[in-house]
Design a protein around this motif. Structure first.
Motif, mmCIF file in Angstrom:
data_model
loop_
_atom_site.group_PDB
_atom_site.id
_atom_site.type_symbol
_atom_site.label_atom_id
_atom_site.label_comp_id
_atom_site.label_asym_id
_atom_site.label_seq_id
_atom_site.Cartn_x
_atom_site.Cartn_y
_atom_site.Cartn_z
ATOM 1 N N ARG A 1 0.844 -1.211 0.000
ATOM 2 C CA ARG A 1 0.000 0.000 0.000
ATOM 3 C C ARG A 1 0.874 1.254 0.000
ATOM 4 N NH1 ARG A 1 -3.728 -2.654 3.643
ATOM 5 N NH2 ARG A 1 -2.644 -1.794 5.429
ATOM 6 N N LYS A 2 1.911 1.188 0.830
ATOM 7 C CA LYS A 2 2.789 2.353 0.958
ATOM 8 C C LYS A 2 3.445 2.702 -0.381
ATOM 9 C CE LYS A 2 6.625 1.823 3.369
ATOM 10 N NZ LYS A 2 7.267 1.401 4.610
ATOM 11 N N GLN A 3 3.807 1.674 -1.128
ATOM 12 C CA GLN A 3 4.536 1.910 -2.380
ATOM 13 C C GLN A 3 3.620 2.237 -3.557
ATOM 14 O OE1 GLN A 3 7.667 2.274 -2.313
ATOM 15 N NE2 GLN A 3 8.192 1.279 -0.377
ATOM 16 N N TYR A 4 2.441 1.594 -3.604
ATOM 17 C CA TYR A 4 1.676 1.660 -4.851
ATOM 18 C C TYR A 4 0.310 2.334 -4.765
ATOM 19 C CZ TYR A 4 5.237 -1.703 -6.167
ATOM 20 O OH TYR A 4 6.434 -2.307 -6.403
ATOM 21 N N ILE A 5 -0.219 2.492 -3.551
ATOM 22 C CA ILE A 5 -1.595 2.999 -3.457
ATOM 23 C C ILE A 5 -1.644 4.279 -2.627
ATOM 24 C CG2 ILE A 5 -4.002 2.395 -2.892
ATOM 25 C CD1 ILE A 5 -3.110 -0.557 -2.844
ATOM 26 N N GLY A 6 -2.377 5.248 -3.155
ATOM 27 C CA GLY A 6 -2.622 6.462 -2.384
ATOM 28 C C GLY A 6 -4.085 6.484 -1.972
ATOM 29 N N PHE A 7 -4.345 6.909 -0.751
ATOM 30 C CA PHE A 7 -5.732 6.943 -0.262
ATOM 31 C C PHE A 7 -6.182 8.375 0.016
ATOM 32 C CE2 PHE A 7 -4.472 2.647 0.903
ATOM 33 C CZ PHE A 7 -5.599 1.901 0.596
ATOM 34 N N VAL A 8 -7.414 8.656 -0.407
ATOM 35 C CA VAL A 8 -8.054 9.911 0.009
ATOM 36 C C VAL A 8 -9.380 9.504 0.652
ATOM 37 C CG1 VAL A 8 -9.015 12.119 -0.719
ATOM 38 C CG2 VAL A 8 -6.985 11.231 -1.864
ATOM 39 N N PHE A 9 -9.544 9.916 1.912
ATOM 40 C CA PHE A 9 -10.741 9.497 2.644
ATOM 41 C C PHE A 9 -11.764 10.629 2.693
ATOM 42 C CE2 PHE A 9 -6.993 7.367 4.390
ATOM 43 C CZ PHE A 9 -7.357 6.029 4.275
ATOM 44 N N GLN A 10 -13.003 10.189 2.902
ATOM 45 C CA GLN A 10 -14.102 11.153 2.997
ATOM 46 C C GLN A 10 -13.852 12.171 4.127
ATOM 47 O OE1 GLN A 10 -17.908 9.217 3.184
ATOM 48 N NE2 GLN A 10 -18.843 10.964 4.187
ATOM 49 N N ALA A 11 -13.346 11.665 5.247
ATOM 50 C CA ALA A 11 -13.167 12.550 6.420
ATOM 51 C C ALA A 11 -11.736 13.082 6.508
ATOM 52 C CB ALA A 11 -13.539 11.805 7.696
ATOM 53 N N GLY B 1 -5.969 3.394 12.378
ATOM 54 C CA GLY B 1 -6.407 2.714 11.147
ATOM 55 C C GLY B 1 -5.881 3.436 9.915
ATOM 56 N N VAL B 2 -5.972 4.768 9.935
ATOM 57 C CA VAL B 2 -5.502 5.569 8.795
ATOM 58 C C VAL B 2 -4.000 5.385 8.603
ATOM 59 C CG1 VAL B 2 -5.177 7.922 7.938
ATOM 60 C CG2 VAL B 2 -7.334 7.279 8.998
ATOM 61 N N CYS C 1 0.223 -1.392 22.117
ATOM 62 C CA CYS C 1 0.980 -2.155 21.107
ATOM 63 C C CYS C 1 0.212 -3.412 20.719
ATOM 64 C CB CYS C 1 2.352 -2.535 21.648
ATOM 65 S SG CYS C 1 3.444 -1.115 21.811
ATOM 66 N N LEU C 2 -0.373 -4.033 21.731
ATOM 67 C CA LEU C 2 -1.152 -5.260 21.484
ATOM 68 C C LEU C 2 -2.387 -4.942 20.641
ATOM 69 C CD1 LEU C 2 -0.511 -8.079 22.700
ATOM 70 C CD2 LEU C 2 -2.414 -7.712 24.253
ATOM 71 N N GLN C 3 -3.022 -3.822 20.980
ATOM 72 C CA GLN C 3 -4.206 -3.392 20.232
ATOM 73 C C GLN C 3 -3.841 -3.124 18.770
ATOM 74 O OE1 GLN C 3 -7.521 -2.870 21.394
ATOM 75 N NE2 GLN C 3 -6.670 -4.152 23.001
ATOM 76 N N ILE C 4 -2.714 -2.474 18.579
ATOM 77 C CA ILE C 4 -2.270 -2.140 17.224
ATOM 78 C C ILE C 4 -1.928 -3.420 16.459
ATOM 79 C CG2 ILE C 4 -0.336 -1.084 15.945
ATOM 80 C CD1 ILE C 4 -0.422 1.104 18.219
ATOM 81 N N TRP C 5 -1.333 -4.359 17.175
ATOM 82 C CA TRP C 5 -0.899 -5.600 16.529
ATOM 83 C C TRP C 5 -2.078 -6.363 15.936
ATOM 84 C CZ3 TRP C 5 3.833 -5.853 15.243
ATOM 85 C CH2 TRP C 5 4.345 -7.031 14.724
ATOM 86 N N LYS C 6 -3.209 -6.350 16.659
ATOM 87 C CA LYS C 6 -4.345 -7.130 16.152
ATOM 88 C C LYS C 6 -5.380 -6.247 15.444
ATOM 89 C CE LYS C 6 -6.643 -7.238 20.637
ATOM 90 N NZ LYS C 6 -7.133 -7.976 21.761
ATOM 91 N N MET C 7 -5.023 -4.995 15.240
ATOM 92 C CA MET C 7 -5.974 -4.051 14.648
ATOM 93 C C MET C 7 -6.167 -4.276 13.159
ATOM 94 S SD MET C 7 -5.569 0.052 14.830
ATOM 95 C CE MET C 7 -6.043 0.169 16.544
ATOM 96 N N LYS C 8 -7.440 -4.232 12.723
ATOM 97 C CA LYS C 8 -7.706 -4.276 11.293
ATOM 98 C C LYS C 8 -7.998 -2.838 10.869
ATOM 99 C CE LYS C 8 -9.220 -8.990 11.083
ATOM 100 N NZ LYS C 8 -10.333 -9.928 11.172
ATOM 101 N N PRO C 9 -7.211 -2.300 9.930
ATOM 102 C CA PRO C 9 -7.342 -0.878 9.595
ATOM 103 C C PRO C 9 -8.767 -0.465 9.273
ATOM 104 C CG PRO C 9 -5.508 -1.854 8.401
ATOM 105 C CD PRO C 9 -6.181 -2.962 9.137
ATOM 106 N N ILE C 10 -9.461 -1.281 8.519
ATOM 107 C CA ILE C 10 -10.807 -0.889 8.079
ATOM 108 C C ILE C 10 -11.770 -0.792 9.261
ATOM 109 C CG2 ILE C 10 -11.596 -3.255 7.497
ATOM 110 C CD1 ILE C 10 -12.211 -0.131 5.403
ATOM 111 N N GLU C 11 -11.618 -1.740 10.211
ATOM 112 C CA GLU C 11 -12.494 -1.708 11.399
ATOM 113 C C GLU C 11 -12.127 -0.524 12.284
ATOM 114 O OE1 GLU C 11 -12.200 -5.554 13.217
ATOM 115 O OE2 GLU C 11 -13.157 -6.524 11.494
ATOM 116 N N MET D 1 -10.906 2.279 11.306
ATOM 117 C CA MET D 1 -11.360 3.533 10.697
ATOM 118 C C MET D 1 -12.866 3.729 10.836
ATOM 119 S SD MET D 1 -9.051 4.399 7.415
ATOM 120 C CE MET D 1 -9.119 2.857 6.578
ATOM 121 N N ARG D 2 -13.570 2.624 11.025
ATOM 122 C CA ARG D 2 -15.025 2.742 11.229
ATOM 123 C C ARG D 2 -15.349 3.111 12.673
ATOM 124 N NH1 ARG D 2 -16.076 -2.726 8.412
ATOM 125 N NH2 ARG D 2 -16.118 -2.150 6.224
ATOM 126 N N ALA D 3 -14.349 2.976 13.571
ATOM 127 C CA ALA D 3 -14.601 3.186 15.014
ATOM 128 C C ALA D 3 -14.992 4.633 15.278
ATOM 129 C CB ALA D 3 -13.361 2.829 15.809
#
Lengths: 230, 406
Positions: free
Chosen positions: A84-94, B298-299, B392-402, B404-406
């Protein structure tokens, strides 16, 4: 021409064991370099789910997504982050800028993660913030910028890593007309002049009007795919 | 950039950071104060004893410290004196002959420790001549004594009066004599002030009938560290299996050492409980910081930040949070302790009496040993490192998409 993104039969089902919600139902989509494509459709049609799946942020239930010839399902978690870091750029709604960093630092941050040199970072940051018309706001933090300005910083950040394509999820949803027009001008210019591929989801007719290809989703399926003659 | 982000992050909620830092500050201040006073008081007891009397090391006849009788005295021959002086770290040797006697003046009789000394050497070792509050210091061989201020008050005598001493001398002979009180000496420790009588060595040998004998030879060494060297060396040189004991200061005052160790242990428990409470406070803050920033995490993961890098940011943040309080706490407590170190606080009333009963001068003394201060920094770093494992533990098991929805 090589495809930048190749989506084949992608499905996504939430809560498969309880009350299944089919967000994507066998989506096929190919994006070529330099496209300026809008994903449109009503809320819940699967636009964001599809963007998230392409960006490797969400895992499809079925099908495959190939980016630059790489099946992203085969990448480990850390390899996906690197990808993702190398190939994808993200722009989010917020916007999702880092609140404690200035506009300049937000744009620089991704390059820092890529290990780019100080000189390269400085040049690129200057270039990008100029391109999005914020060269005089570089030392302002997100809270000191308007929504439109923040989204322009977000676009600059997305471009900082020189990605293969940019995924933008409802980039104008929180912007007023003037900011929307401004942002679209910038995105169109970058697309045209630097051949940057944009794939964005939107409800906004003003955005749709500027797209050169419109893919319409409904109930998790592509119901139309229209290329607009320039 | 990691440090910049972490530093700025902790100031996103200034009040929360200030409260957390303040709690750590007070914990550090309390722990340092407790540790510094505890060690200061015991060090004072030890130093008083070492500097005023025992010295850092002594050579005695075997078993003297267990049974301090004149029968366990020995001759400090020129050969033995030369051996002792030749030992590394030893500047000089200071002979003493000591035993208990009854001291009487008019109708008052008190028990006293009568010590025969070499006036010059004793002055060099313990600074005895500088503790004179009245009269003059002793000269070699004269039939005069110096007595502790406390004892002089108990006996109600002063300089120029004559004191009568009665005891049992060497091999059971009667020991009795009249001596001119030549001077009064002040001691920090009330216990010593109330019992000490000094006389020249020859006079004491005559009084106790112990010609040419001494009970102890104090080694005049440079400091605590030279002591170990000297003691270890002499243990190999002298016949310590049958004839002599070579004792370091720790062995000469095992009760104090034990008491110090017990007090330190109890203090450690109090400090641990305190830090445990503080830890919950810090953990609460970390919990809030982590929950508030799920979306941001997440971002950051989405745009390509590695989980390890994000973990480091949260760790550095937690560390900053802890270190702000710890550094200010250490700085303030050092300034405070340094002031008290230079200006010990006098204690009055019942507390002063309690201190006197323990043989301690009624003053609050503190230690400014560096480990008392930096150990607090280490404790805070350990606590914050441990607590930082949660995000650190939270980050380790974090799914970015979930996230970001938080």
């Amino acid at each position: 021409m090589d495809k930048v993104i190749k989506v084949q039969g992608v499905t996504k089902t939430y809560n498969p064991d309880t009350i299944p919600v089919h967000a994507l139902r066998g989506v096929n989509l190919e994006i070529e370099p330099g496209e300026f494509t809008a994903l449109v459709g009503p809320s819940g049609s699967g636009k964001t789910t599809l963007l998230n799946a392409i960006g490797g942020l969400d895992t499809p239930t079925g099908g495959s997504i190939t980016i630059r010839g790489q099946d992203i399902a085969k990448l480990s978690d850390s390899a996906m982050i690197e990808f993702r870091k190398q190939y994808i750029g993200f722009v989010f709604q917020a916007y999702n800028l880092i609140p404690v960093l200035t506009a300049k630092e937000n744009v620089e941050f991704v390059m820092l993660l890529q290990g780019k040199s100080q000189e390269e970072r400085a040049t690129r940051v200057k270039e990008l913030l100029k391109a999005v018309g914020l060269e005089d706001q570089i030392d302002r933090r997100p809270a000191q910028l308007s929504g439109g300005q923040q989204q322009r910083v977000a676009v600059a950040r997305a471009l900082a890593s020189k990605p293969m394509f940019i995924l933008a999820d409802e980039p104008t949803a929180n912007l007023d007309s003037k900011s929307t027009a401004n942002l679209l001008d910038i995105m169109a210019k970058l697309n045209k002049e630097e051949n940057i591929t944009f794939l964005f989801s939107t409800h906004d007719q003003r955005v749709i009007d500027r797209a050169r290809r419109i893919v319409t989703l409904e109930d998790g399926q592509i119901i139309s795919d229209e290329t607009i003659a320039s | 950039m990691i440090f910049k982000i972490a530093w700025r992050n902790i100031w996103r909620n200034k009040r929360r950071t200030a409260i957390t830092a303040a709690s750590i500050f007070f914990a550090v201040l309390f722990s340092v104060t407790m540790g510094a006073i505890n060690r200061g008081m015991f060090d004072k007891m030890i130093d008083d004893s070492v500097n005023f009397y025992t010295g850092y090391a002594q050579v005695t006849q075997k078993g003297y410290w267990e049974e301090r009788f004149l029968e366990k005295s020995f001759e400090l021959s020129p050969a033995l004196e030369a051996t002792l002086k030749a030992s590394p770290g030893v500047k000089d040797v200071v002979p003493r002959l000591e035993s208990y006697a009854l001291a009487a003046y008019k109708k008052i009789t008190k028990s006293a420790l009568v010590v025969g000394i070499d006036p010059e050497k004793e002055a060099a070792l313990t600074g005895l001549s500088e503790r004179m509050v009245a009269g003059n210091y002793l000269n070699k061989g004269e039939a005069a004594v110096l007595i502790g201020e406390g004892l002089s008050q108990k006996l109600k005598l002063g300089v120029g009066d004559t004191i009568v001493l009665i005891s049992q001398g060497y091999r059971g002979v009667n020991a009795a004599g009249k001596y001119l009180v030549k001077g009064i000496i002040s001691f920090g420790a009330p216990d010593m002030s109330a019992k000490m009588i000094y006389m020249p060595l020859k006079t004491a040998q005559w009084f106790y009938g112990a010609t040419e004998l001494v009970t102890t030879v104090v080694l005049d060494v440079r400091d605590k560290y030279a002591t170990e060297l000297a003691v270890n060396n002499l243990r190999t040189v002298l016949d310590t299996a049958n004839t002599y004991d070579v004792l370091g200061w720790q062995e000469m005052m095992p009760e104090i050492m034990e008491m110090k160790s017990m007090k330190e242990s109890s203090n450690t428990i109090v400090v641990l409980i305190l830090y445990l409470i503080i830890s919950f406070g810090i953990f609460g803050v970390i919990l809030m910081m982590t929950k508030e920033r799920q979306r941001e995490f997440g971002v950051l993961l989405s745009i390509g930040m590695k989980r390890s890098q994000l973990g480091i940011i949260t760790w550095v943040e937690t560390m900053f949070l802890g270190l702000i309080g710890a550094i200010i706490g250490i700085a303030v407590s050092y300034a405070l302790m340094y002031y008290i170190f230079l200006n010990p606080i006098p204690i009055t009333g019942d507390m002063a009496k309690a201190y006197a009963d323990f043989g301690i001068e009624a003053k609050i003394c503190v230690s400014i040993d560096s480990d008392i201060f930096y150990s607090q920094g280490i404790i805070v770093i350990l606590i914050t490192t441990l607590l930082a494992l949660y995000p650190c533990l939270q980050i380790w098991k974090m799914k970015p998409i979930e996230a970001m929805r938080a």
